[in-house]
Design an enzyme around this catalytic site. Structure first.
Site, PDB file in Angstrom:
ATOM      1  N   GLU A 104       0.955  -1.467   0.082  1.00 34.60           N
ATOM      2  CA  GLU A 104       0.084  -0.273   0.137  1.00 34.60           C
ATOM      3  C   GLU A 104       0.738   1.444  -0.018  1.00 34.60           C
ATOM      4  OE1 GLU A 104      -4.182  -0.459   1.895  1.00 34.60           O
ATOM      5  OE2 GLU A 104      -2.612  -1.358   2.855  1.00 34.60           O
ATOM      6  N   GLU A 124      -4.795  -9.183   3.283  1.00 37.16           N
ATOM      7  CA  GLU A 124      -5.305  -8.943   4.157  1.00 37.16           C
ATOM      8  C   GLU A 124      -7.075 -10.298   4.228  1.00 37.16           C
ATOM      9  OE1 GLU A 124      -2.873  -6.062   3.871  1.00 37.16           O
ATOM     10  OE2 GLU A 124      -4.057  -6.649   1.822  1.00 37.16           O
TER      11      GLU A 124
END
Length: 688
Positions: A104, A124
């Site tokens: 990210e 995730e």
């Protein structure tokens, strides 16, 4: 040394992440990184910045010590926003494992470079979450809808080549990350690397694709919340940016606060907790060679696992023909590894020629460091083998049995070295399944237990320490599960209704579908050996009619042209069995079926902990998560028990016992104690 370092090189600057071993996004790193970016962005003499990681990777994601705990500011979204909103362009250099928050940060950069060894991913969903630091919003802007949905909902990392192919990175570069970073900063300054703000790249809405992906993840992961929430978050990427990021964060919070994320995180830590055993302080014996007795499905699978992990094998069979069949099976297993890209064809051929030996006499095992017996489940046969090994194996060799339920102490008693004997219960297919029950006998030496765990590490398996009892941890609880399912069918439920309820709960297959897959004759023989009577009333009739499951085309289901449908032929058999057993008939809803079966599982799992067969509740959960198909998003039987609560479970058992087999529903003393004290199973996980 600071977790974040700054170096200035004329009018460019480097920021280094230095939080070994994985440069995890701890609170300290987040704080220092935001400060570093602000300092350099405010410096008019700096024209370009590059961010890289010191050590073996750029950033492997969140700090696992913060899992399940409230995070302090700056939060991960604050970090990625600081990167993207910097007026001084920032290139991000990613090497090694770059996952979750690490990627990210890369997405938030104005340019991205990866080394050839980089593995990039947003995993995730594997812990019941979604990327919450802008990944769901920036990814589709950078790589398009299809690639973003795939990357995020699968959770699987991709190679640098694949990342370049889909536009996730701008280029691949060889060299040390610091050198690549300096070159990238200079290229940004010179205009050779064009900076872009990812979230501002054009992206047209595609509601039909979003709908298709929602249906796809619902079908692929029924009952699992995170992939669906991830699709929602990704689809929000065309909203005004402040709304898009807020939507992602809200969906992330929904997942984080829900029970599924807690279950996934429990499963994540369970895989690590099982290594904490009393014998961990012991030095394991050296294992450089492995002997295997028996080349059937299990023995061949164990041999395959050993060969794939650098351990040479000597396999003994009763005849050369049987040994040749074992080699053929191992060769086929290795061919599968070649097909999956885990092994080259040349490496496979080399393993078969140099690392695998076969023999037809136990004397071939005289110099092996550890010998695993993997013959069929017959106590007399196993005892004879161990009696022979006692005179053949070298002093200090470990003698292991792969039994799934027999008494390891009885097997050890046939030798003059019971301290060297333990159970190593592999699960089929042994070269695929992660679980390994390490069964500790009354006289097993502590360093032998430690060696069993060391072997598991070599074979890349998840070991769980078990005491000796019928079925150990896993099969003992499994037997109770099957008993409860059979009881429901005798009392009025159909096998198909039971299967459907358990599959909706999260199992890949219900108990009767599994019996069809394994063979009803196998199930029958196993349970006769356990002294079962009532549950066999139906199976006995099915065997007499030749209904053995998939291998005969019919069992609880029929299998015509691969299509599975309920087998109407068993209806009269089931009616007769119910009459013979005099079972009281009930109507059961799906929720009642699940409630009864899970309560039975939890009750037996509690006894396993109560008796010390399992060290802690988390060990039971690990066995069921990694070996028995318990849905990961439920966290394991005893984690799930804590969701229900000990008092509620006790009330269930008392209610069932009032109009059912009271002995079957006898509550364990440990559960009663937890209910009375208001405690839970999680509190017991700190033991050992």
């Amino acid at each position: 040394m600071s977790v974040v370092g700054i170096e200035r090189h004329d009018d460019t600057a480097l920021i280094a992440l230095n939080n070994p071993p994985l440069n995890a996004m701890s609170e300290a790193l987040r704080t220092a990184l935001v400060v570093a970016i602000a300092e350099l962005d405010a410096d008019d003499s700096i024209a370009a910045i590059a961010l890289y990681g010191a050590g073996r990777c750029f950033c492997a994601g969140a700090d696992i010590s913060e899992f399940g705990k409230p995070q302090s500011e700056p939060l991960p979204p604050d970090v990625t926003m600081a990167i993207e909103q910097s007026q001084t362009p920032i290139a991000v250099v990613m090497h090694g494992t770059t996952l979750g928050g690490g990627l990210e940060m890369g997405l938030a950069g104005h340019a991205r470079i990866a080394t050839p060894n980089a593995k990039l991913g947003l995993p995730e969903v594997g812990i019941g979450l979604l990327p919450g630091a802008g990944g769901c919003i920036r990814a589709p802007h950078l790589i398009g809808w299809e690639a973003a949905y795939t990357l995020i909902t699968s959770g699987r990392p991709i190679s640098a080549d694949k990342a370049l192919d889909i536009g996730l990175i701008d280029r691949i570069e060889e060299g040390a990350p610091k050198d690549i970073a300096l070159n990238a900063a200079q290229d940004l300054r010179a205009g050779l690397l064009q900076p872009r703000k990812t979230s501002e790249l054009p992206l047209a809405a595609n509601p039909q694709l979003a709908e298709d992906w929602m249906a796809k993840v619902a079908a692929n992961a029924p009952g699992v919340l995170a992939p669906k929430k991830a699709v929602e978050a990704i689809t929000a990427a065309t909203l005004p940016l402040d709304q898009a990021f807020a939507r992602e964060r809200a969906l992330f919070a929904e997942c984080m606060d829900g029970p599924q994320s807690q279950a996934f995180i429990h499963a994540f830590f369970a895989e690590r907790a099982v290594w904490k055993i009393p014998e961990a302080k012991e030095s394991p014996r050296q294992v450089r060679t492995l002997g295997i007795i028996g080349g059937g499905t299990m023995g061949s699978g164990i041999a395959t696992s050993a060969l794939l992990n650098g351990l040479p094998v000597t396999l003994v069979e009763t005849s050369q023909e049987a040994a040749d069949r074992a080699v053929a099976t191992i060769s086929a297993n290795l061919a599968g590894a070649v097909k999956r890209g885990k092994l080259t064809s040349d490496a496979r051929d080399d393993l078969l020629k140099t690392a695998l030996m076969t023999a037809t006499d136990l004397s071939a095992l005289a110099e092996q460091d550890i010998i695993v017996e993997a013959v069929f489940e017959d106590m007399d046969v196993k005892q004879k083998i161990f009696k022979s090994l006692d005179t053949i194996a070298k002093p200090g060799a470990i003698l292991a049995t792969n039994t799934s339920c027999l008494d390891v102490n009885e097997i050890a008693a046939t030798t003059a070295r019971p301290q060297d004997v333990l159970g190593l219960h592999f699960f089929s297919p042994a070269h695929v399944m992660k679980l390994l029950e390490v069964v500790v006998g009354e006289q097993t030496a502590p360093e032998v237990v430690a060696t069993g765990f060391a072997l598991a590490k070599t074979l890349r398996k998840t070991p769980v320490r078990s005491g000796v009892c019928d079925g150990f941890i896993g099969n003992r609880i499994l037997h109770r599960y099957l008993d409860a399912a059979d009881q429901l069918v005798l009392q009025g439920a159909t096998p198909q209704a039971v299967d459907k309820a358990m599959e909706e709960f999260g199992y890949a297959l219900g108990p009767f579908a599994v019996n069809d897959l394994a063979g009803i004759d196998i199930s029958f023989a196993t349970r006769v050996g356990e002294g079962k009577t009532a549950p066999l009333a139906l199976e006995r009739k099915m065997l007499a009619a030749g209904l053995l499951g998939r291998k005969t085309g019919a069992g609880y289901y029929t299998y015509d042209d691969g299509k599975k449908t309920a087998n109407d032929a068993i209806k009269p058999m089931l009616s007769e069995a119910r009459t013979e057993m005099g079972a009281r008939q009930h109507a059961f809803s799906s929720s009642e079926i699940v409630e009864r079966i899970l309560t039975a599982i939890i009750a037996e799992a509690t006894r396993v902990v109560e008796e010390g067969i399992a060290l802690r509740p988390v060990d039971v959960d690990a066995v069921y998560l990694f070996g028995y198909g318990f849905p990961r998003f439920r966290g394991g039987p005893l984690h799930y028990a804590d969701e229900i609560g000990a008092a509620a479970l006790l009330e269930r058992m008392q209610r069932y016992a009032a109009d059912d087999d009271a002995a079957f529903w006898q509550p364990p003393a440990l559960l009663q104690n937890l209910a009375q004290s208001g405690s839970d199973f999680a509190a017991l996980n700190t033991r050992h």
